[in-house]
Design an enzyme around this catalytic site. Structure first.
Site, PDB file in Angstrom:
ATOM      1  N   SER A 219       0.832  -1.209   0.000  1.00 16.33           N
ATOM      2  CA  SER A 219       0.000   0.000   0.000  1.00 16.33           C
ATOM      3  C   SER A 219       0.864   1.255   0.000  1.00 16.33           C
ATOM      4  CB  SER A 219      -0.934   0.015   1.213  1.00 16.33           C
ATOM      5  OG  SER A 219      -0.182  -0.035   2.412  1.00 16.33           O
TER       6      SER A 219
ATOM      7  N   LYS B  89       1.727   5.542   8.428  1.00 14.64           N
ATOM      8  CA  LYS B  89       2.638   6.400   9.211  1.00 14.64           C
ATOM      9  C   LYS B  89       2.504   7.901   8.980  1.00 14.64           C
ATOM     10  CE  LYS B  89       6.412   6.426   5.913  1.00 14.64           C
ATOM     11  NZ  LYS B  89       7.821   6.490   5.682  1.00 14.64           N
TER      12      LYS B  89
ATOM     13  N   ASN C  82      -5.468  -0.489  10.875  1.00 10.85           N
ATOM     14  CA  ASN C  82      -4.210  -1.017  10.362  1.00 10.85           C
ATOM     15  C   ASN C  82      -3.195  -1.246  11.462  1.00 10.85           C
ATOM     16  OD1 ASN C  82      -2.507  -1.287   7.758  1.00 10.85           O
ATOM     17  ND2 ASN C  82      -4.396  -0.234   7.176  1.00 10.85           N
TER      18      ASN C  82
ATOM     19  N   SER D 251       7.836   4.570  18.097  1.00  8.38           N
ATOM     20  CA  SER D 251       8.302   5.882  17.664  1.00  8.38           C
ATOM     21  C   SER D 251       8.491   6.796  18.863  1.00  8.38           C
ATOM     22  CB  SER D 251       7.242   6.476  16.732  1.00  8.38           C
ATOM     23  OG  SER D 251       7.473   7.842  16.526  1.00  8.38           O
TER      24      SER D 251
ATOM     25  N   TYR E 280      -2.118   8.715  14.640  1.00  5.50           N
ATOM     26  CA  TYR E 280      -0.921   7.899  14.352  1.00  5.50           C
ATOM     27  C   TYR E 280      -0.124   7.664  15.645  1.00  5.50           C
ATOM     28  CZ  TYR E 280       3.889   6.799  13.210  1.00  5.50           C
ATOM     29  OH  TYR E 280       5.132   6.207  13.206  1.00  5.50           O
TER      30      TYR E 280
ATOM     31  N   LYS F 204       0.518   4.094  18.093  1.00  5.35           N
ATOM     32  CA  LYS F 204       1.793   3.514  18.551  1.00  5.35           C
ATOM     33  C   LYS F 204       1.764   3.319  20.064  1.00  5.35           C
ATOM     34  CE  LYS F 204       3.890   3.178  14.641  1.00  5.35           C
ATOM     35  NZ  LYS F 204       4.151   1.861  14.061  1.00  5.35           N
TER      36      LYS F 204
ATOM     37  N   PHE G 101      13.726   7.548  16.490  1.00  9.49           N
ATOM     38  CA  PHE G 101      13.681   9.001  16.417  1.00  9.49           C
ATOM     39  C   PHE G 101      13.443   9.372  14.933  1.00  9.49           C
ATOM     40  CE2 PHE G 101      13.933  10.780  20.669  1.00  9.49           C
ATOM     41  CZ  PHE G 101      13.831   9.584  21.357  1.00  9.49           C
TER      42      PHE G 101
ATOM     43  N   PHE H 232       9.498  25.614   9.253  1.00  9.42           N
ATOM     44  CA  PHE H 232       8.363  25.868  10.132  1.00  9.42           C
ATOM     45  C   PHE H 232       8.798  26.500  11.451  1.00  9.42           C
ATOM     46  CE2 PHE H 232       6.469  21.967   7.867  1.00  9.42           C
ATOM     47  CZ  PHE H 232       5.865  22.750   6.894  1.00  9.42           C
TER      48      PHE H 232
HETATM   49  P1  NAD Z   1       6.727   2.530   5.007  1.00  3.85           P
HETATM   50  O1  NAD Z   1       5.363   3.031   4.725  1.00  3.85           O
HETATM   51  O2  NAD Z   1       7.789   2.770   4.008  1.00  3.85           O
HETATM   52  O3  NAD Z   1       6.661   0.958   5.326  1.00  3.85           O
HETATM   53  C1  NAD Z   1       5.530   0.330   5.870  1.00  3.85           C
HETATM   54  C2  NAD Z   1       5.215  -0.857   4.980  1.00  3.85           C
HETATM   55  O4  NAD Z   1       4.080  -1.541   5.519  1.00  3.85           O
HETATM   56  C3  NAD Z   1       4.856  -0.451   3.554  1.00  3.85           C
HETATM   57  O5  NAD Z   1       5.615  -1.231   2.658  1.00  3.85           O
HETATM   58  C4  NAD Z   1       3.372  -0.751   3.436  1.00  3.85           C
HETATM   59  O6  NAD Z   1       3.014  -1.143   2.128  1.00  3.85           O
HETATM   60  C5  NAD Z   1       3.203  -1.860   4.451  1.00  3.85           C
HETATM   61  N1  NAD Z   1       1.868  -1.981   5.050  1.00  3.85           N
HETATM   62  C6  NAD Z   1       1.109  -0.997   5.598  1.00  3.85           C
HETATM   63  N2  NAD Z   1      -0.038  -1.514   6.076  1.00  3.85           N
HETATM   64  C7  NAD Z   1       0.007  -2.845   5.850  1.00  3.85           C
HETATM   65  C8  NAD Z   1      -0.872  -3.923   6.112  1.00  3.85           C
HETATM   66  N3  NAD Z   1      -2.050  -3.730   6.724  1.00  3.85           N
HETATM   67  N4  NAD Z   1      -0.508  -5.172   5.742  1.00  3.85           N
HETATM   68  C9  NAD Z   1       0.663  -5.384   5.111  1.00  3.85           C
HETATM   69  N5  NAD Z   1       1.527  -4.410   4.834  1.00  3.85           N
HETATM   70  C10 NAD Z   1       1.215  -3.159   5.195  1.00  3.85           C
HETATM   71  O7  NAD Z   1       7.148   3.121   6.429  1.00  3.85           O
HETATM   72  P2  NAD Z   1       8.558   3.085   7.181  1.00  3.85           P
HETATM   73  O8  NAD Z   1       9.066   4.482   7.230  1.00  3.85           O
HETATM   74  O9  NAD Z   1       9.415   2.019   6.630  1.00  3.85           O
HETATM   75  O10 NAD Z   1       8.065   2.723   8.645  1.00  3.85           O
HETATM   76  C11 NAD Z   1       8.033   1.389   9.110  1.00  3.85           C
HETATM   77  C12 NAD Z   1       7.425   1.370  10.500  1.00  3.85           C
HETATM   78  O11 NAD Z   1       8.187   2.217  11.361  1.00  3.85           O
HETATM   79  C13 NAD Z   1       5.987   1.896  10.560  1.00  3.85           C
HETATM   80  O12 NAD Z   1       5.269   1.119  11.495  1.00  3.85           O
HETATM   81  C14 NAD Z   1       6.154   3.308  11.069  1.00  3.85           C
HETATM   82  O13 NAD Z   1       5.017   3.770  11.763  1.00  3.85           O
HETATM   83  C15 NAD Z   1       7.342   3.157  12.010  1.00  3.85           C
HETATM   84  N6  NAD Z   1       8.082   4.412  12.200  1.00  3.85           N
HETATM   85  C16 NAD Z   1       8.512   5.099  11.108  1.00  3.85           C
HETATM   86  C17 NAD Z   1       9.170   6.303  11.278  1.00  3.85           C
HETATM   87  C18 NAD Z   1       9.637   7.098  10.083  1.00  3.85           C
HETATM   88  O14 NAD Z   1       9.896   8.275  10.231  1.00  3.85           O
HETATM   89  N7  NAD Z   1       9.789   6.519   8.905  1.00  3.85           N
HETATM   90  C19 NAD Z   1       9.407   6.802  12.576  1.00  3.85           C
HETATM   91  C20 NAD Z   1       8.972   6.050  13.662  1.00  3.85           C
HETATM   92  C21 NAD Z   1       8.294   4.844  13.464  1.00  3.85           C
HETATM   93  C1  UD1 Z   2       7.115  13.735  12.250  1.00  3.91           C
HETATM   94  C2  UD1 Z   2       5.856  13.426  13.014  1.00  3.91           C
HETATM   95  C3  UD1 Z   2       6.134  12.260  13.952  1.00  3.91           C
HETATM   96  C4  UD1 Z   2       6.613  11.063  13.162  1.00  3.91           C
HETATM   97  C5  UD1 Z   2       7.837  11.461  12.334  1.00  3.91           C
HETATM   98  C6  UD1 Z   2       8.195  10.355  11.391  1.00  3.91           C
HETATM   99  C7  UD1 Z   2       4.612  15.518  13.128  1.00  3.91           C
HETATM  100  C8  UD1 Z   2       4.113  16.615  14.021  1.00  3.91           C
HETATM  101  N1  UD1 Z   2       5.410  14.602  13.717  1.00  3.91           N
HETATM  102  O1  UD1 Z   2       8.143  14.069  13.184  1.00  3.91           O
HETATM  103  O2  UD1 Z   2       4.950  11.911  14.654  1.00  3.91           O
HETATM  104  O3  UD1 Z   2       6.952   9.990  14.021  1.00  3.91           O
HETATM  105  O4  UD1 Z   2       7.542  12.621  11.536  1.00  3.91           O
HETATM  106  O5  UD1 Z   2       9.426  10.653  10.827  1.00  3.91           O
HETATM  107  O6  UD1 Z   2       4.291  15.468  11.957  1.00  3.91           O
HETATM  108  N2  UD1 Z   2      10.209  20.867   9.037  1.00  3.91           N
HETATM  109  C9  UD1 Z   2      10.258  22.039   8.317  1.00  3.91           C
HETATM  110  N3  UD1 Z   2       9.772  22.056   7.051  1.00  3.91           N
HETATM  111  C10 UD1 Z   2       9.220  20.947   6.464  1.00  3.91           C
HETATM  112  C11 UD1 Z   2       9.166  19.741   7.205  1.00  3.91           C
HETATM  113  C12 UD1 Z   2       9.654  19.751   8.496  1.00  3.91           C
HETATM  114  O7  UD1 Z   2      10.763  23.065   8.815  1.00  3.91           O
HETATM  115  O8  UD1 Z   2       8.775  21.029   5.306  1.00  3.91           O
HETATM  116  C13 UD1 Z   2      10.775  20.828  10.401  1.00  3.91           C
HETATM  117  C14 UD1 Z   2       9.774  20.473  11.491  1.00  3.91           C
HETATM  118  O9  UD1 Z   2       9.152  21.621  12.002  1.00  3.91           O
HETATM  119  C15 UD1 Z   2      10.700  19.779  12.502  1.00  3.91           C
HETATM  120  C16 UD1 Z   2      11.773  19.121  11.649  1.00  3.91           C
HETATM  121  O10 UD1 Z   2      11.759  19.821  10.412  1.00  3.91           O
HETATM  122  O11 UD1 Z   2      11.310  20.728  13.331  1.00  3.91           O
HETATM  123  C17 UD1 Z   2      11.530  17.646  11.397  1.00  3.91           C
HETATM  124  O12 UD1 Z   2      10.226  17.463  10.868  1.00  3.91           O
HETATM  125  P1  UD1 Z   2       9.718  16.054  10.304  1.00  3.91           P
HETATM  126  O13 UD1 Z   2      10.728  15.484   9.390  1.00  3.91           O
HETATM  127  O14 UD1 Z   2       8.341  16.245   9.771  1.00  3.91           O
HETATM  128  O15 UD1 Z   2       9.706  15.117  11.587  1.00  3.91           O
HETATM  129  P2  UD1 Z   2       9.002  15.348  13.016  1.00  3.91           P
HETATM  130  O16 UD1 Z   2       8.097  16.506  13.011  1.00  3.91           O
HETATM  131  O17 UD1 Z   2      10.070  15.294  14.042  1.00  3.91           O
END
Ligand code: NAD
Ligand code: UD1
Length: 338
Positions: free
Chosen positions: A34, A84, A99, A124, A149, A153, A178, A218
């Protein structure tokens, strides 16, 4: 024995599948694609010479999970699958809870039925809500999440904690990421967001490649050294190795652990722009705009528990994070679609 990786075709999942295959593990992936494409795993095969078994299926589909657990001898599950996007979760809360929460319940039930009792869950730093202090240690209070979201978590962590009391033979590790950034150094796999990115680093890299015109910063009136938001950016390959370390240390200590995966260092938005400009040898066009609602001033980790419990530390610098992001972006201007 094999490791089941849910969401293994996604951003963090594909880098972790690569690391597992490289160290010789058998890997089975379930992903409904997805938010990803098969190409990520094809490229993992190209890089490793090894083929993970892919089931294109949903974790909400009990039958599909039953089939996987009966066909493969699964020792551990790494559970990335989930939705996410913070903004989307506000518009579609039911989809997010279904989900992320119901999906995890179904997975747990099938693990229980199959006698598979090791789980690593993608949590997260968002579970800390508005940080009570920085650096954030695992002893800091969780809660106060401001969107579905983040709440999903938090709920899953609570469910897993309760479940671990009832099933002490389980080994459950919640890894609180992080801010994951970067890509594999080959430039063959990386983050491929749908539409206009919400997160900072994908946005900067699309400005650098000319797909987006100007980055909105921002807010520059936060109580931080340069007034812009400060975060703990971590290279996705460091995150991947954190999962391997969690697998290796699962049997030690308590049945339930929640551990931060961060670098322990905070960088501002302006620091990121500067580092990216250096990596890409180009100017990033940006303007200061109002704060984004829901953003916190600063958020970075105390990462000492990961070192103590998992023997893991992040090793890649901000320059490497930006270099690898840029290498991925410039070689794949349209992500996996290019
Ligand atoms: P991503 O969207 O790239 O990967 C998630 C994968 O799960 C995708 O390939 C999607 O197709 C699949 N998926 C979603 N719903 C599904 C379902 N119901 N059944 C089967 N597959 C499904 O995201 P990511 O950045 O790789 O994140 C992975 C995990 O880490 C997520 O749970 C996300 O919430 C968590 N996480 C991500 C971040 C971030 O910033 N990327 C930060 C903290 C936590
Ligand atoms: C965001 C999510 C957090 C999630 C994480 C996944 C929000 C409020 N929080 O975190 O829940 O787990 O992403 O990676 O959305 N920024 C700009 N300009 C932009 C984008 C971001 O200035 O176009 C700044 C933001 O204000 C922040 C920093 O960059 O200070 C990081 O932002 P971002 O990458 O979106 O991550 P988080 O906000 O930390």
């Amino acid at each position: 024995m094999a490791i089941l990786v849910t969401g293994g075709a996604g951003y963090i999942g594909s880098h972790t599948v690569l690391a597992l295959l490289e160290r010789g593990d058998d890997v089975v992936v379930i992903d409904n694609l997805s938010n990803s494409s098969k190409t990520s795993l094809e490229r993992v095969t190209e890089l490793t010479g090894k083929v993970p078994t892919l089931y294109v299926a949903d974790i909400l589909d009990k039958q599909a999970l039953k089939e996987i657990f009966s066909k493969h001898n699964i020792s551990d599950v790494i559970h990335f699958a989930g939705l996410k996007s913070v903004g989307e979760s506000v518009r579609k809360p039911l989809e997010y809870y279904e989900n992320n929460v119901v999906g995890t319940l179904i997975l747990l039930n099938e693990m229980l039925r199959a006698g598979v009792n090791s789980l690593i869950f993608s949590s997260s730093a968002t579970v800390y809500g508005n940080p009570e202090k920085v650096p954030l240690s695992e002893e800091c209070q969780v809660g106060g999440t401001t969107n579905p979201y983040g709440t999903s978590k938090l709920m899953v962590e609570q469910i897993l904690r309760d479940f671990s009391h009832a099933q002490p033979e389980f080994r459950i590790t919640c890894l609180r990421y992080f801010n994951p950034v970067g890509a594999h150094a080959s430039g063959r796999i990386g983050e491929d967001p749908n539409g206009i990115p919400n997160n900072l680093v994908p946005y900067i890299s699309q400005v650098a490649i000319g797909k987006l015109e100007c980055l909105s910063v921002f807010g520059n009136d936060y109580p931080t050294p340069d007034g812009t938001g400060v975060r703990d950016y971590i290279h996705v390959l460091d995150l991947a190795s954190g999962h391997l370390a969690a697998l290796d240390h699962k049997a030690e200590g308590s049945p339930f652990k929640a551990i931060n995966l961060g670098t322990g260092v905070g960088y501002s938005v302006l620091d990121l722009i500067k580092a990216f400009e250096k990596a890409a040898q180009t100017k990033i066009n940006y303007q200061i705009v109002a704060r984004r609602p829901g953003d916190v001033a600063e958020c970075w980790s105390d990462s000492s528990l990961a070192k103590q419990e998992l023997g893991w530390i992040a090793t890649r610098s901000l320059d490497e994070m930006m270099r690898d992001t840029w290498n991925w972006q410039k070689n794949n201007p349209n992500g996996f679609g290019s």
